[in-house]
Design a protein around this motif. Structure first.
Motif, PDB file in Angstrom:
ATOM      1  N   UNK A  19       0.849  -1.190   0.000  1.00  8.08           N
ATOM      2  CA  UNK A  19       0.000   0.000   0.000  1.00  8.08           C
ATOM      3  C   UNK A  19       0.886   1.242   0.000  1.00  8.08           C
ATOM      4  N   UNK A  20       0.396   2.292  -0.648  1.00  8.27           N
ATOM      5  CA  UNK A  20       1.185   3.525  -0.708  1.00  8.27           C
ATOM      6  C   UNK A  20       0.251   4.727  -0.639  1.00  8.27           C
ATOM      7  N   UNK A  21       0.667   5.714   0.123  1.00  5.16           N
ATOM      8  CA  UNK A  21      -0.057   6.980   0.221  1.00  5.16           C
ATOM      9  C   UNK A  21       0.892   8.102  -0.196  1.00  5.16           C
ATOM     10  N   UNK A  22       0.480   8.903  -1.176  1.00  5.37           N
ATOM     11  CA  UNK A  22       1.271  10.038  -1.650  1.00  5.37           C
ATOM     12  C   UNK A  22       0.450  11.307  -1.483  1.00  5.37           C
ATOM     13  N   UNK A  23       1.054  12.309  -0.887  1.00  2.00           N
ATOM     14  CA  UNK A  23       0.336  13.574  -0.715  1.00  2.00           C
ATOM     15  C   UNK A  23       1.307  14.743  -0.835  1.00  2.00           C
ATOM     16  N   UNK A  24       0.809  15.807  -1.441  1.00  3.26           N
ATOM     17  CA  UNK A  24       1.580  17.036  -1.609  1.00  3.26           C
ATOM     18  C   UNK A  24       0.974  18.090  -0.703  1.00  3.26           C
TER      19      UNK A  24
ATOM     20  N   UNK B 121      -5.953   2.703  -7.513  1.00  2.00           N
ATOM     21  CA  UNK B 121      -6.802   2.558  -6.334  1.00  2.00           C
ATOM     22  C   UNK B 121      -7.547   1.234  -6.379  1.00  2.00           C
ATOM     23  N   UNK B 122      -7.651   0.591  -5.215  1.00  2.00           N
ATOM     24  CA  UNK B 122      -8.452  -0.631  -5.098  1.00  2.00           C
ATOM     25  C   UNK B 122      -9.852  -0.329  -4.580  1.00  2.00           C
ATOM     26  N   UNK B 123     -10.199   0.954  -4.529  1.00  2.00           N
ATOM     27  CA  UNK B 123     -11.494   1.351  -3.981  1.00  2.00           C
ATOM     28  C   UNK B 123     -11.305   2.123  -2.699  1.00  2.00           C
ATOM     29  N   UNK B 124     -12.310   2.867  -2.311  1.00  2.00           N
ATOM     30  CA  UNK B 124     -12.165   3.759  -1.155  1.00  2.00           C
ATOM     31  C   UNK B 124     -11.889   3.011   0.139  1.00  2.00           C
ATOM     32  N   UNK B 125     -12.295   1.743   0.213  1.00  2.00           N
ATOM     33  CA  UNK B 125     -12.065   0.980   1.442  1.00  2.00           C
ATOM     34  C   UNK B 125     -10.699   0.299   1.472  1.00  2.00           C
ATOM     35  N   UNK B 126      -9.972   0.336   0.348  1.00  2.00           N
ATOM     36  CA  UNK B 126      -8.686  -0.352   0.274  1.00  2.00           C
ATOM     37  C   UNK B 126      -7.501   0.591   0.130  1.00  2.00           C
ATOM     38  N   UNK B 127      -7.685   1.724  -0.543  1.00  2.00           N
ATOM     39  CA  UNK B 127      -6.570   2.624  -0.782  1.00  2.00           C
ATOM     40  C   UNK B 127      -5.829   2.273  -2.062  1.00  2.00           C
ATOM     41  N   UNK B 128      -4.633   2.818  -2.200  1.00  2.00           N
ATOM     42  CA  UNK B 128      -3.823   2.618  -3.406  1.00  2.00           C
ATOM     43  C   UNK B 128      -2.685   1.641  -3.127  1.00  2.00           C
ATOM     44  N   UNK B 129      -2.312   0.882  -4.162  1.00  2.00           N
ATOM     45  CA  UNK B 129      -1.242  -0.097  -4.019  1.00  2.00           C
ATOM     46  C   UNK B 129      -0.257   0.048  -5.166  1.00  2.00           C
ATOM     47  N   UNK B 130       0.956  -0.432  -4.921  1.00  2.00           N
ATOM     48  CA  UNK B 130       1.990  -0.458  -5.957  1.00  2.00           C
ATOM     49  C   UNK B 130       2.516  -1.881  -6.053  1.00  2.00           C
ATOM     50  N   UNK B 131       2.779  -2.334  -7.266  1.00  2.00           N
ATOM     51  CA  UNK B 131       3.451  -3.619  -7.437  1.00  2.00           C
ATOM     52  C   UNK B 131       4.899  -3.463  -6.969  1.00  2.00           C
ATOM     53  N   UNK B 132       5.359  -4.342  -6.105  1.00  2.00           N
ATOM     54  CA  UNK B 132       6.737  -4.238  -5.627  1.00  2.00           C
ATOM     55  C   UNK B 132       7.731  -4.338  -6.778  1.00  2.00           C
ATOM     56  N   UNK B 133       7.347  -5.067  -7.826  1.00  2.00           N
ATOM     57  CA  UNK B 133       8.220  -5.177  -8.990  1.00  2.00           C
ATOM     58  C   UNK B 133       8.395  -3.838  -9.691  1.00  2.00           C
ATOM     59  N   UNK B 134       7.404  -2.948  -9.533  1.00  2.00           N
ATOM     60  CA  UNK B 134       7.457  -1.627 -10.178  1.00  2.00           C
ATOM     61  C   UNK B 134       7.824  -0.523  -9.194  1.00  2.00           C
ATOM     62  N   UNK B 135       8.115  -0.884  -7.952  1.00  2.00           N
ATOM     63  CA  UNK B 135       8.363   0.130  -6.933  1.00  2.00           C
ATOM     64  C   UNK B 135       9.605   0.962  -7.248  1.00  2.00           C
ATOM     65  N   UNK B 136      10.621   0.336  -7.832  1.00  2.00           N
ATOM     66  CA  UNK B 136      11.841   1.093  -8.155  1.00  2.00           C
ATOM     67  C   UNK B 136      11.535   2.197  -9.157  1.00  2.00           C
ATOM     68  N   UNK B 137      10.644   1.917 -10.104  1.00  2.00           N
ATOM     69  CA  UNK B 137      10.252   2.953 -11.064  1.00  2.00           C
ATOM     70  C   UNK B 137       9.494   4.076 -10.363  1.00  2.00           C
ATOM     71  N   UNK B 138       8.626   3.699  -9.430  1.00  2.00           N
ATOM     72  CA  UNK B 138       7.882   4.707  -8.668  1.00  2.00           C
ATOM     73  C   UNK B 138       8.843   5.607  -7.893  1.00  2.00           C
ATOM     74  N   UNK B 139       9.843   5.008  -7.250  1.00  2.00           N
ATOM     75  CA  UNK B 139      10.818   5.796  -6.481  1.00  2.00           C
ATOM     76  C   UNK B 139      11.570   6.750  -7.396  1.00  2.00           C
ATOM     77  N   UNK B 140      11.914   6.296  -8.599  1.00  2.00           N
ATOM     78  CA  UNK B 140      12.596   7.175  -9.560  1.00  2.00           C
ATOM     79  C   UNK B 140      11.722   8.369  -9.927  1.00  2.00           C
ATOM     80  N   UNK B 141      10.435   8.107 -10.185  1.00  2.00           N
ATOM     81  CA  UNK B 141       9.523   9.196 -10.551  1.00  2.00           C
ATOM     82  C   UNK B 141       9.354  10.172  -9.389  1.00  2.00           C
ATOM     83  N   UNK B 142       9.300   9.657  -8.195  1.00  2.00           N
ATOM     84  CA  UNK B 142       9.139  10.531  -7.026  1.00  2.00           C
ATOM     85  C   UNK B 142      10.399  11.357  -6.792  1.00  2.00           C
TER      86      UNK B 142
END
Length: 426
Positions: free
Chosen positions: A206-211, A272-293
């Motif tokens: 699960x991941x939460x991103x906020x600005x 998003x998996x829906x309002x009751x679940x929140x957002x998730x990231x595939x761990x296989x794609x997490x390195x790409x997410x970190x690069x974008x962040x």
């Protein structure tokens, strides 16, 4: 289990059976001990005498949290008068019952279930000489048993000459009480549930991103009540009970480009998996997410620098707009707070301007305070058993990541649960 096999499978239940069949002595050394084994030890000690039992463990709460053993099993032994010694860091395990002995790999139940059947060998049979030497090097009590069981005077002398290899000490009442309190205050997780969760742990997080603090264009300034009351009619007074935008819409100081960029990152990497679940990231794609962040933070840093160079000028202009708007009203209908400070009966332009500036100073932020609040917040959390058991979890994941074969992972998740359910809760 074959009686002459070199490699074999030893579970807690099988070890307990061996211990119950003992005719002379039992030696058990491992990181921890399970209740089945301890109960068998107590029963056997009642027949042979507790002095014929040797138990050596790594008596540490971390060992029990990993599922190598249970404190209730150690309590069974101590209550029955069986001596329990602790050898810190002990991870190799052995069990010697009379003239049969095995070196085996103990199972950390937090990670996996115990082996079942001969297809999962975890033990190697020991020779008679190996057993005698292991006993002699394990503890003084075990050495005494090995010496007593020696078949020749030469063998007895050889065993007596062997040095101890394993440093151990009796588990004290204080040590036992301390570990018991720690485990009661923070109980170990249910191992069956932990194993099910680990099926999905390699896939998702699960991941939460906020600005925060960047949207200065949405900052609104409440006009001070002293200024709101200016005017000759109730209608005008009500019209002036408004807020004021510090930065005009469409300004280059707006954070909208940043917010759009972050929303793209969310959309592409954290569905998003829906309002009751929140957002998730595939761990296989997490390195790409970190690069974008990381790239996004550079953009935020640049935006912060641009804002720092221009914001105070914009704030000063906004202040002047408010002053210019209200200045005629202050001169036309001076507030009592201003009149009470004047030597003359009517305020000049400078008097009115100075009073308005003082009132606005009370509510106007500084550019520095606004800039310091700009921050990208990220928070990652692993999946939990409660999350996985929600009825719509799998379907939500399938929709979010349609290219992944989730049925395989979910079948394994269900299989682990069913297999553990047959054994009951550890």
């Amino acid at each position: 289990m074959s009686t002459d096999a070199l490699f074999c499978s030893l579970s807690s239940q099988r070890i307990a059976e061996l211990i119950r069949a003992a005719r002379q002595s039992v030696c058990y050394a491992a990181p921890g001990i399970q209740s089945d084994e301890a109960l068998a030890m107590v029963e056997t000690g009642g027949r042979l005498g507790s002095e014929m039992l040797t138990v050596c463990l790594d008596f540490d709460e971390r060992v029990m949290r990993m599922g190598y053993g249970e404190i209730s099993a150690v309590k069974l032994l101590r209550d029955a008068g069986v001596s329990v010694r602790s050898a810190p860091g002990l991870r190799t395990a052995l069990v010697i019952v009379d003239d049969t002995g095995f070196v085996f790999t103990p199972t950390a139940l937090y990670l996996e279930a115990e082996p079942t059947g001969s297809v999962a060998p975890n033990a190697i049979r020991m020779s008679g000489e190996q057993m005698a030497e292991a006993l002699a090097r394990l503890s003084p009590a075990a050495k005494a048993i090995a010496v007593a069981q020696a078949k020749t005077p030469e063998e007895k002398l050889r065993i007596e000459a062997l040095p101890l290899d394993v440093g151990s000490a009796q588990v004290t009442d204080d040590q036992f009480a301390k570990v018991g309190i720690n485990l009661k205050e923070a109980p170990p997780v249910r191992f069956d549930l932990a194993r099910q969760v680990r099926v999905f742990e390699p896939y998702l997080q699960y991941v939460e991103l906020s600005l925060t603090g960047a949207a200065i264009q949405r900052h609104r300034l409440a006009i001070p009540p002293s200024i709101q009351k200016l005017g000759s009619s109730k209608d005008l007074e009500n019209r002036l009970r408004t807020t004021f935008e510090l930065i005009e819409k469409g300004s280059k100081l707006s954070s909208k480009p940043l917010e759009d960029a972050l929303n793209d990152i969310r959309k592409n990497f954290t569905p998003s998996l829906g309002k009751d679940h929140g957002r998730v990231v595939l761990k296989a794609a997490k390195s790409h997410l970190i690069e974008r962040l990381t790239t996004f933070r550079e953009k935020l840093k640049k935006h912060q620098a641009d804002v720092a160079a221009e914001l105070q000028k914009h704030l000063d202009e906004s202040r002047e707009q408010i002053i210019a708007y209200y200045l005629p009203r202050v001169i036309e209908t001076p507030p009592d707070a201003l009149l009470g400070q004047l030597l003359s009966g009517k305020p000049s332009d400078d008097d009115a301007r100075y009073w308005l500036k003082e009132e606005l100073d009370l509510v106007f932020p500084s550019a520095e305070s606004l800039i310091q609040e700009m921050k990208l917040n990220e928070r990652f959390k692993d999946v939990t058993f409660e999350t996985l058991n929600r009825k719509d979890f799998l379907e939500s994941v399938k929709v979010a990541f349609p290219k992944v074969n989730w049925d395989t992972a979910y079948d394994e998740f269900r299989a682990v649960g069913e297999r553990d359910g047959k054994k009951g809760t550890e």
